[in-house]
Design a protein around this motif. Structure first.
Motif, PDB file in Angstrom:
ATOM      1  N   ALA A 296     -43.572   8.418 127.818  1.00 35.25           N
ATOM      2  CA  ALA A 296     -42.850   7.163 127.600  1.00 35.25           C
ATOM      3  C   ALA A 296     -42.813   6.849 126.112  1.00 35.25           C
ATOM      4  O   ALA A 296     -41.761   6.480 125.573  1.00 35.25           O
ATOM      5  CB  ALA A 296     -43.515   6.027 128.376  1.00 35.25           C
ATOM      6  N   TYR A 297     -43.961   7.014 125.428  1.00 32.72           N
ATOM      7  CA  TYR A 297     -43.967   6.786 123.980  1.00 32.72           C
ATOM      8  C   TYR A 297     -43.015   7.752 123.279  1.00 32.72           C
ATOM      9  O   TYR A 297     -42.281   7.385 122.367  1.00 32.72           O
ATOM     10  CB  TYR A 297     -45.382   6.949 123.421  1.00 32.72           C
ATOM     11  CG  TYR A 297     -46.302   5.781 123.704  1.00 32.72           C
ATOM     12  CD1 TYR A 297     -45.839   4.482 123.625  1.00 32.72           C
ATOM     13  CD2 TYR A 297     -47.633   5.978 124.024  1.00 32.72           C
ATOM     14  CE1 TYR A 297     -46.667   3.408 123.866  1.00 32.72           C
ATOM     15  CE2 TYR A 297     -48.470   4.910 124.276  1.00 32.72           C
ATOM     16  CZ  TYR A 297     -47.982   3.627 124.191  1.00 32.72           C
ATOM     17  OH  TYR A 297     -48.810   2.569 124.426  1.00 32.72           O
TER      18      TYR A 297
ATOM     19  N   LEU B 132     -39.437   6.675 123.827  1.00 31.52           N
ATOM     20  CA  LEU B 132     -39.091   5.486 123.050  1.00 31.52           C
ATOM     21  C   LEU B 132     -38.910   5.838 121.583  1.00 31.52           C
ATOM     22  O   LEU B 132     -37.948   5.397 120.939  1.00 31.52           O
ATOM     23  CB  LEU B 132     -40.180   4.428 123.202  1.00 31.52           C
ATOM     24  CG  LEU B 132     -39.969   3.187 122.338  1.00 31.52           C
ATOM     25  CD1 LEU B 132     -38.696   2.469 122.742  1.00 31.52           C
ATOM     26  CD2 LEU B 132     -41.137   2.253 122.426  1.00 31.52           C
TER      27      LEU B 132
ATOM     28  N   PHE C 143     -36.552   6.006 129.313  1.00 27.50           N
ATOM     29  CA  PHE C 143     -37.835   5.489 128.834  1.00 27.50           C
ATOM     30  C   PHE C 143     -38.300   4.314 129.673  1.00 27.50           C
ATOM     31  O   PHE C 143     -39.481   4.226 130.029  1.00 27.50           O
ATOM     32  CB  PHE C 143     -37.730   5.066 127.368  1.00 27.50           C
ATOM     33  CG  PHE C 143     -38.663   3.951 127.005  1.00 27.50           C
ATOM     34  CD1 PHE C 143     -40.025   4.190 126.896  1.00 27.50           C
ATOM     35  CD2 PHE C 143     -38.202   2.664 126.815  1.00 27.50           C
ATOM     36  CE1 PHE C 143     -40.894   3.160 126.594  1.00 27.50           C
ATOM     37  CE2 PHE C 143     -39.064   1.627 126.525  1.00 27.50           C
ATOM     38  CZ  PHE C 143     -40.415   1.881 126.409  1.00 27.50           C
TER      39      PHE C 143
ATOM     40  N   ALA D 119     -41.765   4.112 131.618  1.00 26.93           N
ATOM     41  CA  ALA D 119     -42.778   3.106 131.307  1.00 26.93           C
ATOM     42  C   ALA D 119     -43.212   2.384 132.578  1.00 26.93           C
ATOM     43  O   ALA D 119     -44.406   2.110 132.766  1.00 26.93           O
ATOM     44  CB  ALA D 119     -42.232   2.105 130.286  1.00 26.93           C
ATOM     45  N   LEU D 120     -42.258   2.105 133.473  1.00 25.80           N
ATOM     46  CA  LEU D 120     -42.628   1.468 134.745  1.00 25.80           C
ATOM     47  C   LEU D 120     -43.538   2.382 135.557  1.00 25.80           C
ATOM     48  O   LEU D 120     -44.529   1.933 136.140  1.00 25.80           O
ATOM     49  CB  LEU D 120     -41.375   1.131 135.550  1.00 25.80           C
ATOM     50  CG  LEU D 120     -40.579  -0.081 135.068  1.00 25.80           C
ATOM     51  CD1 LEU D 120     -39.374  -0.287 135.952  1.00 25.80           C
ATOM     52  CD2 LEU D 120     -41.455  -1.313 135.078  1.00 25.80           C
TER      53      LEU D 120
ATOM     54  N   MET E 163     -41.658  -4.674 134.234  1.00 25.50           N
ATOM     55  CA  MET E 163     -43.031  -4.858 134.686  1.00 25.50           C
ATOM     56  C   MET E 163     -43.164  -5.762 135.909  1.00 25.50           C
ATOM     57  O   MET E 163     -44.269  -6.247 136.167  1.00 25.50           O
ATOM     58  CB  MET E 163     -43.873  -5.478 133.561  1.00 25.50           C
ATOM     59  CG  MET E 163     -43.738  -4.757 132.250  1.00 25.50           C
ATOM     60  SD  MET E 163     -44.990  -5.297 131.105  1.00 25.50           S
ATOM     61  CE  MET E 163     -44.504  -4.364 129.672  1.00 25.50           C
TER      62      MET E 163
ATOM     63  N   PRO F 266     -45.969  -4.533 139.370  1.00 25.99           N
ATOM     64  CA  PRO F 266     -47.420  -4.692 139.372  1.00 25.99           C
ATOM     65  C   PRO F 266     -47.825  -6.150 139.242  1.00 25.99           C
ATOM     66  O   PRO F 266     -48.830  -6.570 139.809  1.00 25.99           O
ATOM     67  CB  PRO F 266     -47.852  -3.905 138.155  1.00 25.99           C
ATOM     68  CG  PRO F 266     -46.723  -2.992 137.870  1.00 25.99           C
ATOM     69  CD  PRO F 266     -45.496  -3.743 138.271  1.00 25.99           C
TER      70      PRO F 266
ATOM     71  N   GLN G  29     -48.854  -4.434 125.392  1.00 26.84           N
ATOM     72  CA  GLN G  29     -47.957  -3.336 125.732  1.00 26.84           C
ATOM     73  C   GLN G  29     -46.613  -3.520 125.018  1.00 26.84           C
ATOM     74  O   GLN G  29     -46.078  -2.597 124.403  1.00 26.84           O
ATOM     75  CB  GLN G  29     -47.765  -3.319 127.261  1.00 26.84           C
ATOM     76  CG  GLN G  29     -47.073  -2.119 127.807  1.00 26.84           C
ATOM     77  CD  GLN G  29     -48.015  -0.945 127.986  1.00 26.84           C
ATOM     78  OE1 GLN G  29     -49.152  -0.951 127.515  1.00 26.84           O
ATOM     79  NE2 GLN G  29     -47.542   0.076 128.655  1.00 26.84           N
TER      80      GLN G  29
ATOM     81  N   TYR H   2     -44.981  -1.134 122.043  1.00 23.94           N
ATOM     82  CA  TYR H   2     -43.661  -0.499 122.105  1.00 23.94           C
ATOM     83  C   TYR H   2     -42.814  -0.901 120.908  1.00 23.94           C
ATOM     84  O   TYR H   2     -42.119  -0.076 120.309  1.00 23.94           O
ATOM     85  CB  TYR H   2     -42.949  -0.881 123.409  1.00 23.94           C
ATOM     86  CG  TYR H   2     -43.453  -0.158 124.630  1.00 23.94           C
ATOM     87  CD1 TYR H   2     -43.798   1.190 124.577  1.00 23.94           C
ATOM     88  CD2 TYR H   2     -43.573  -0.805 125.843  1.00 23.94           C
ATOM     89  CE1 TYR H   2     -44.260   1.849 125.691  1.00 23.94           C
ATOM     90  CE2 TYR H   2     -44.027  -0.150 126.969  1.00 23.94           C
ATOM     91  CZ  TYR H   2     -44.374   1.175 126.885  1.00 23.94           C
ATOM     92  OH  TYR H   2     -44.823   1.832 127.998  1.00 23.94           O
TER      93      TYR H   2
ATOM     94  N   LEU I 296     -44.022   0.916 117.814  1.00 30.52           N
ATOM     95  CA  LEU I 296     -43.656   2.332 117.839  1.00 30.52           C
ATOM     96  C   LEU I 296     -42.176   2.507 117.536  1.00 30.52           C
ATOM     97  O   LEU I 296     -41.789   3.370 116.740  1.00 30.52           O
ATOM     98  CB  LEU I 296     -43.976   2.943 119.200  1.00 30.52           C
ATOM     99  CG  LEU I 296     -43.540   4.392 119.343  1.00 30.52           C
ATOM    100  CD1 LEU I 296     -44.265   5.274 118.360  1.00 30.52           C
ATOM    101  CD2 LEU I 296     -43.761   4.894 120.750  1.00 30.52           C
ATOM    102  N   ALA I 297     -41.336   1.668 118.158  1.00 36.82           N
ATOM    103  CA  ALA I 297     -39.901   1.800 117.925  1.00 36.82           C
ATOM    104  C   ALA I 297     -39.576   1.548 116.462  1.00 36.82           C
ATOM    105  O   ALA I 297     -38.783   2.278 115.844  1.00 36.82           O
ATOM    106  CB  ALA I 297     -39.143   0.818 118.824  1.00 36.82           C
TER     107      ALA I 297
ATOM    108  N   PHE J 156     -49.722   0.691 115.351  1.00 36.35           N
ATOM    109  CA  PHE J 156     -49.285   0.953 116.728  1.00 36.35           C
ATOM    110  C   PHE J 156     -50.377   1.636 117.532  1.00 36.35           C
ATOM    111  O   PHE J 156     -50.622   1.268 118.684  1.00 36.35           O
ATOM    112  CB  PHE J 156     -48.028   1.826 116.736  1.00 36.35           C
ATOM    113  CG  PHE J 156     -47.898   2.691 117.950  1.00 36.35           C
ATOM    114  CD1 PHE J 156     -47.585   2.127 119.175  1.00 36.35           C
ATOM    115  CD2 PHE J 156     -48.141   4.055 117.889  1.00 36.35           C
ATOM    116  CE1 PHE J 156     -47.497   2.909 120.304  1.00 36.35           C
ATOM    117  CE2 PHE J 156     -48.058   4.837 119.011  1.00 36.35           C
ATOM    118  CZ  PHE J 156     -47.741   4.268 120.227  1.00 36.35           C
TER     119      PHE J 156
END
Lengths: 206, 206
Positions: free
Chosen positions: A135-136, A139, A179, A183-184, B1, B4, B132, B136, B139-140, B179
């Motif tokens: 996922a990372y 992204l 992505f 991630a989910l 998300m 969950p 989280q 992300y 990172l992006a 990150f």
């Protein structure tokens, strides 16, 4: 990721020495009781669907990027830029698609036969770690690809963008959708790992 | 998300109606027993350290990017590119640094007073979701910033790179280090949420 891994690994040998309450399952051999089997099956189906979606989107992104190659040799320098953009987006999405396909096979096998490919704790950790990692990766490739596509010569905002630019934007967007689903599924498989580490079952909420 | 989240929320009201085994804590009022208090304190210290590291790195990245601005007006077009790069990296790292600072304050308050700012389940979900999300985001921004820095005019590989390029690379690398720590703290806070949802305590492994 070392500390939670070590956490879980340290905890598992200790658990059987405790007086395990009756609500929690035994720790190793009985794979899952019939009571929770239904819920585990549903969770597995959810993971399978998320992986299917991730596979479709990243495959579409890879194919779209690959098909984009031959129509855009306008000048040498733009071609070089375009080529590095194409390599990045194509390679990442192909890797993600292959990973999702393999995980889908493992998931289907598990739904049909009720056993995991690797030993169960290893399989759960493997799934979670790789979901999170890929996922990372997806992204980062999406963000880098979007920036690179914006910088391609011929994709400026003033004139209407060339068709290869539109295709590039679409393939980046498809990769980012992949992505999202990855991630989910990392969230779901993270929940499975934590519930396995904490209670010895993958889905104790029933 | 959403899935969950809904899982956890649906499970919590149901838990007290079960016969809770003696190993699990009571669900609501007794915040944590003295047996597990020590471990929770250690986990909180770990989260605090990870947040401190994320704060330092993202603050350094933001400051480095901001300080990079005035030495690089070589030509108008490069300046425009450089400006958008600078905005991106500076804004993201400033946001991450502010978030980490606020979370550090909440963490210190919890270590000193033993109570959370929001009600405990909300606080745990808030921490995890934001960790989280901002991981992300960081990172992006790091990936996009690295691609943008590579495309800045004057940063080609042939001649020795200009000093503002080296500074840009360093600030991107600092942001990516931020990150990393944020992703680690997302893992820890995800584990805390799952353990709270599953067992009613944040750290049942003792």
């Amino acid at each position: 990721m070392p500390s939670p891994l070590r956490n879980g690994d340290a905890a598992q040998p200790r658990l059987p020495s405790h007086a395990v309450p009756p609500r929690l399952h035994h720790h190793y051999p009985p794979f899952h009781t019939t009571v929770s089997e239904h819920k585990i099956r549903r969770l597995n189906l959810l993971v399978l669907l998320l992986r299917l979606a991730a596979f479709c989107f990243s495959l579409a992104a890879a194919v779209f990027t690959a098909a984009n190659s031959n129509s855009s040799r306008s000048s040498t320098s733009s071609w070089l830029n375009f080529d590095s953009f194409r390599r990045l987006v194509f390679a990442t999405n192909a890797i993600v698609a292959i990973y999702s396909l393999l995980e889908m096979c493992a998931s289907i096998r598990e739904i049909l036969h009720g056993t995991t490919l690797l030993p169960e704790p290893m399989q759960l950790w493997f799934d979670f770690a790789h979901d999170q990692l890929f996922a990372y990766l997806a992204l980062a490739a999406g963000a880098a690809g979007a920036t690179a596509a914006r910088g391609l010569s011929g994709c400026s905002a003033e004139k209407p963008a060339a068709s290869f630019c539109v295709q590039a934007y679409i393939s980046v967007a498809l990769g980012l959708a992949g992505f999202g689903f990855l991630a989910l599924s990392a969230l779901v498989s993270g929940f499975r790992v934590a519930s396995y580490v904490l209670t010895g079952s993958r889905f104790p909420l029933y």
